[in-house]
Every structure is written in structure tokens, then in C-alpha cells.
Design a protein around this motif. Structure first.
Motif, PDB file in Angstrom:
ATOM      1  N   PHE A 187       0.835  -1.202   0.000  1.00 11.58           N
ATOM      2  CA  PHE A 187       0.000   0.000   0.000  1.00 11.58           C
ATOM      3  C   PHE A 187       0.872   1.256   0.000  1.00 11.58           C
ATOM      4  O   PHE A 187       0.631   2.191  -0.760  1.00 11.58           O
ATOM      5  CB  PHE A 187      -0.937   0.022   1.207  1.00 11.58           C
ATOM      6  N   CYS A 188       1.892   1.275   0.854  1.00 16.41           N
ATOM      7  CA  CYS A 188       2.775   2.452   0.935  1.00 16.41           C
ATOM      8  C   CYS A 188       3.545   2.672  -0.363  1.00 16.41           C
ATOM      9  O   CYS A 188       3.712   3.817  -0.808  1.00 16.41           O
ATOM     10  CB  CYS A 188       3.730   2.314   2.119  1.00 16.41           C
ATOM     11  N   LEU A 189       4.024   1.593  -0.982  1.00 16.87           N
ATOM     12  CA  LEU A 189       4.729   1.713  -2.261  1.00 16.87           C
ATOM     13  C   LEU A 189       3.804   2.250  -3.350  1.00 16.87           C
ATOM     14  O   LEU A 189       4.196   3.110  -4.143  1.00 16.87           O
ATOM     15  CB  LEU A 189       5.317   0.373  -2.684  1.00 16.87           C
ATOM     16  N   ASN A 190       2.572   1.755  -3.372  1.00 17.69           N
ATOM     17  CA  ASN A 190       1.607   2.255  -4.347  1.00 17.69           C
ATOM     18  C   ASN A 190       1.260   3.713  -4.095  1.00 17.69           C
ATOM     19  O   ASN A 190       1.115   4.493  -5.040  1.00 17.69           O
ATOM     20  CB  ASN A 190       0.340   1.387  -4.333  1.00 17.69           C
ATOM     21  N   LEU A 191       1.127   4.082  -2.844  1.00 18.00           N
ATOM     22  CA  LEU A 191       0.842   5.476  -2.509  1.00 18.00           C
ATOM     23  C   LEU A 191       2.003   6.374  -2.933  1.00 18.00           C
ATOM     24  O   LEU A 191       1.796   7.445  -3.515  1.00 18.00           O
ATOM     25  CB  LEU A 191       0.563   5.613  -1.011  1.00 18.00           C
ATOM     26  N   VAL A 229       2.007   9.460  -5.676  1.00 16.50           N
ATOM     27  CA  VAL A 229       2.561  10.795  -5.407  1.00 16.50           C
ATOM     28  C   VAL A 229       3.588  11.157  -6.490  1.00 16.50           C
ATOM     29  O   VAL A 229       3.568  12.278  -7.025  1.00 16.50           O
ATOM     30  CB  VAL A 229       3.179  10.860  -3.992  1.00 16.50           C
ATOM     31  N   ALA A 230       4.465  10.223  -6.826  1.00 16.69           N
ATOM     32  CA  ALA A 230       5.453  10.464  -7.889  1.00 16.69           C
ATOM     33  C   ALA A 230       4.762  10.725  -9.223  1.00 16.69           C
ATOM     34  O   ALA A 230       5.164  11.628  -9.977  1.00 16.69           O
ATOM     35  CB  ALA A 230       6.416   9.282  -8.011  1.00 16.69           C
ATOM     36  N   SER A 251       8.750   9.003 -14.218  1.00 18.25           N
ATOM     37  CA  SER A 251       8.050   7.844 -14.798  1.00 18.25           C
ATOM     38  C   SER A 251       8.734   6.551 -14.385  1.00 18.25           C
ATOM     39  O   SER A 251       8.071   5.570 -14.016  1.00 18.25           O
ATOM     40  CB  SER A 251       8.017   7.953 -16.323  1.00 18.25           C
ATOM     41  N   LEU A 252      10.054   6.541 -14.422  1.00 19.12           N
ATOM     42  CA  LEU A 252      10.809   5.356 -14.020  1.00 19.12           C
ATOM     43  C   LEU A 252      10.581   5.047 -12.542  1.00 19.12           C
ATOM     44  O   LEU A 252      10.346   3.891 -12.171  1.00 19.12           O
ATOM     45  CB  LEU A 252      12.300   5.552 -14.302  1.00 19.12           C
ATOM     46  N   LEU A 253      10.599   6.066 -11.699  1.00 21.02           N
ATOM     47  CA  LEU A 253      10.362   5.875 -10.265  1.00 21.02           C
ATOM     48  C   LEU A 253       8.958   5.309 -10.018  1.00 21.02           C
ATOM     49  O   LEU A 253       8.795   4.377  -9.222  1.00 21.02           O
ATOM     50  CB  LEU A 253      10.535   7.201  -9.516  1.00 21.02           C
ATOM     51  N   THR A 254       7.969   5.847 -10.707  1.00 24.31           N
ATOM     52  CA  THR A 254       6.599   5.361 -10.560  1.00 24.31           C
ATOM     53  C   THR A 254       6.495   3.885 -10.915  1.00 24.31           C
ATOM     54  O   THR A 254       5.931   3.082 -10.167  1.00 24.31           O
ATOM     55  CB  THR A 254       5.641   6.186 -11.442  1.00 24.31           C
ATOM     56  N   VAL A 255       7.068   3.511 -12.051  1.00 24.99           N
ATOM     57  CA  VAL A 255       7.002   2.116 -12.510  1.00 24.99           C
ATOM     58  C   VAL A 255       7.766   1.202 -11.550  1.00 24.99           C
ATOM     59  O   VAL A 255       7.286   0.116 -11.211  1.00 24.99           O
ATOM     60  CB  VAL A 255       7.539   2.000 -13.954  1.00 24.99           C
ATOM     61  N   LEU A 256       8.926   1.631 -11.081  1.00 21.22           N
ATOM     62  CA  LEU A 256       9.697   0.800 -10.155  1.00 21.22           C
ATOM     63  C   LEU A 256       8.963   0.579  -8.832  1.00 21.22           C
ATOM     64  O   LEU A 256       8.939  -0.542  -8.314  1.00 21.22           O
ATOM     65  CB  LEU A 256      11.067   1.409  -9.899  1.00 21.22           C
ATOM     66  N   LEU A 257       8.365   1.621  -8.282  1.00 24.41           N
ATOM     67  CA  LEU A 257       7.628   1.479  -7.025  1.00 24.41           C
ATOM     68  C   LEU A 257       6.449   0.517  -7.178  1.00 24.41           C
ATOM     69  O   LEU A 257       6.228  -0.349  -6.326  1.00 24.41           O
ATOM     70  CB  LEU A 257       7.140   2.846  -6.538  1.00 24.41           C
ATOM     71  N   LEU A 258       5.717   0.655  -8.277  1.00 18.07           N
ATOM     72  CA  LEU A 258       4.595  -0.255  -8.509  1.00 18.07           C
ATOM     73  C   LEU A 258       5.075  -1.685  -8.744  1.00 18.07           C
ATOM     74  O   LEU A 258       4.474  -2.637  -8.235  1.00 18.07           O
ATOM     75  CB  LEU A 258       3.771   0.219  -9.706  1.00 18.07           C
TER      76      LEU A 258
END
Length: 147
Positions: A88-92, A96-97, A120-127
Motif C-alpha cells: 500500500f505504501c509503495l503504491n501510494l 505521489v510520484a 516515470s521510471l520511479l513510478t514504474v519501479l515502485l509499482l
């Protein structure tokens, strides 16, 4: 003698979450691909497409996150694992990113680069990390994502 009911997650909420949760990931991966294409070619079409993909991905991310918020932190908090909370925290953090990325993509032309591509890279990596953690948890539980 009292019998304690084991808290269960709603089947309808699980179904809604299961259907909608992968959609934002696809939009954000496509936005990353469009950002890379824009970075390499400077063709405005790629940047405008990435901006739309990020905006649509954010719209589709709302419902699964609300369902996940209720399940992990409110109704099923006793059966939610640390992996569920971390996911949940990673998705949140990814949302935010992506929100910051949407603002970056509202800039003119090449002012989007390189910040837009990195966000964009940070968003994809976190998800992706969140999805991998849930998959590992499911494999340890014999294929069940949530007990």
C-alpha cells in the motif's frame, strides 16, 4: 464459550480491486516508454501522449487505492500482513510520484526532460516492487493473495 469470527475481506471489493489494480501499472509503463521515445527523438507527440497516459493512469489508480486503504488499514487490519501494508505504501508513493510527474509533463516541450523520464521510471519501479512483494507473499501462501 465465545466464538471469534475470522475477519474476511469483501468478495466484491476483492473483485473490484483485482480488476482495476493492474490498469494504472499498464498506463504508467506506457508513459515511461513514451518518455524514453521523446527523450531520444524530441518528437512532441511522445511527450503529449505520455502526459495523457499519466493522467489516465492516475484516474484509474484512485478506486483500487481506496479499496486497498479500507482493506489494509480499516476493515481487515488484523489479517493484513506487513507485506500488504508495504505494498500500500509503495503504491501510494508511486501515485505521489505520478502526480508530480503529471505537473512536470504540463511544462512546454523539452522542459519535461529529464525529470519526467525519471519520475516515470520511479513510478514504474515502485509499482513493480509492490507487485513482486505481493506475488512472493502469494507463492508462500500457496497461491492465495489474501488469507
Amino acid at each position: 464459550m465465545s466464538v471469534h469470527a475470522v475477519p474476511r475481506r469483501s468478495a466484491a471489493a476483492n473483485a473490484l480491486y483485482g480488476v482495476l489494480n493492474p490498469i494504472p501499472f499498464g498506463f504508467f509503463v506506457a508513459a515511461l516508454i513514451f518518455d524514453i521515445a521523446y527523450f531520444r527523438t524530441a518528437e512532441m507527440l511522445w511527450m503529449k501522449g505520455a502526459a495523457w497516459l499519466i493522467a489516465i493512469g492516475l484516474l484509474f489508480a484512485i478506486v483500487p487505492r481506496v479499496v486497498n486503504l479500507v482493506q489494509v488499514w480499516i476493515t481487515s487490519r488484523r489479517i493484513a500482513t506487513g507485506t500488504d501494508r508495504l505494498d500500500f505504501c509503495l503504491n501510494l508513493a508511486a501515485i505521489v510520484a505520478a502526480t508530480f510527474n503529471a505537473f512536470v509533463h504540463s511544462r512546454d516541450a523539452y522542459a519535461v526532460m529529464p525529470a519526467g523520464m525519471w519520475l516515470s521510471l520511479l513510478t514504474v519501479l515502485l509499482l513493480a516492487i509492490g507487485h513482486v512483494l505481493i506475488a512472493v507473499q502469494a507463492s508462500r501462501n500457496g497461491g492465495l493473495v489474501h488469507e
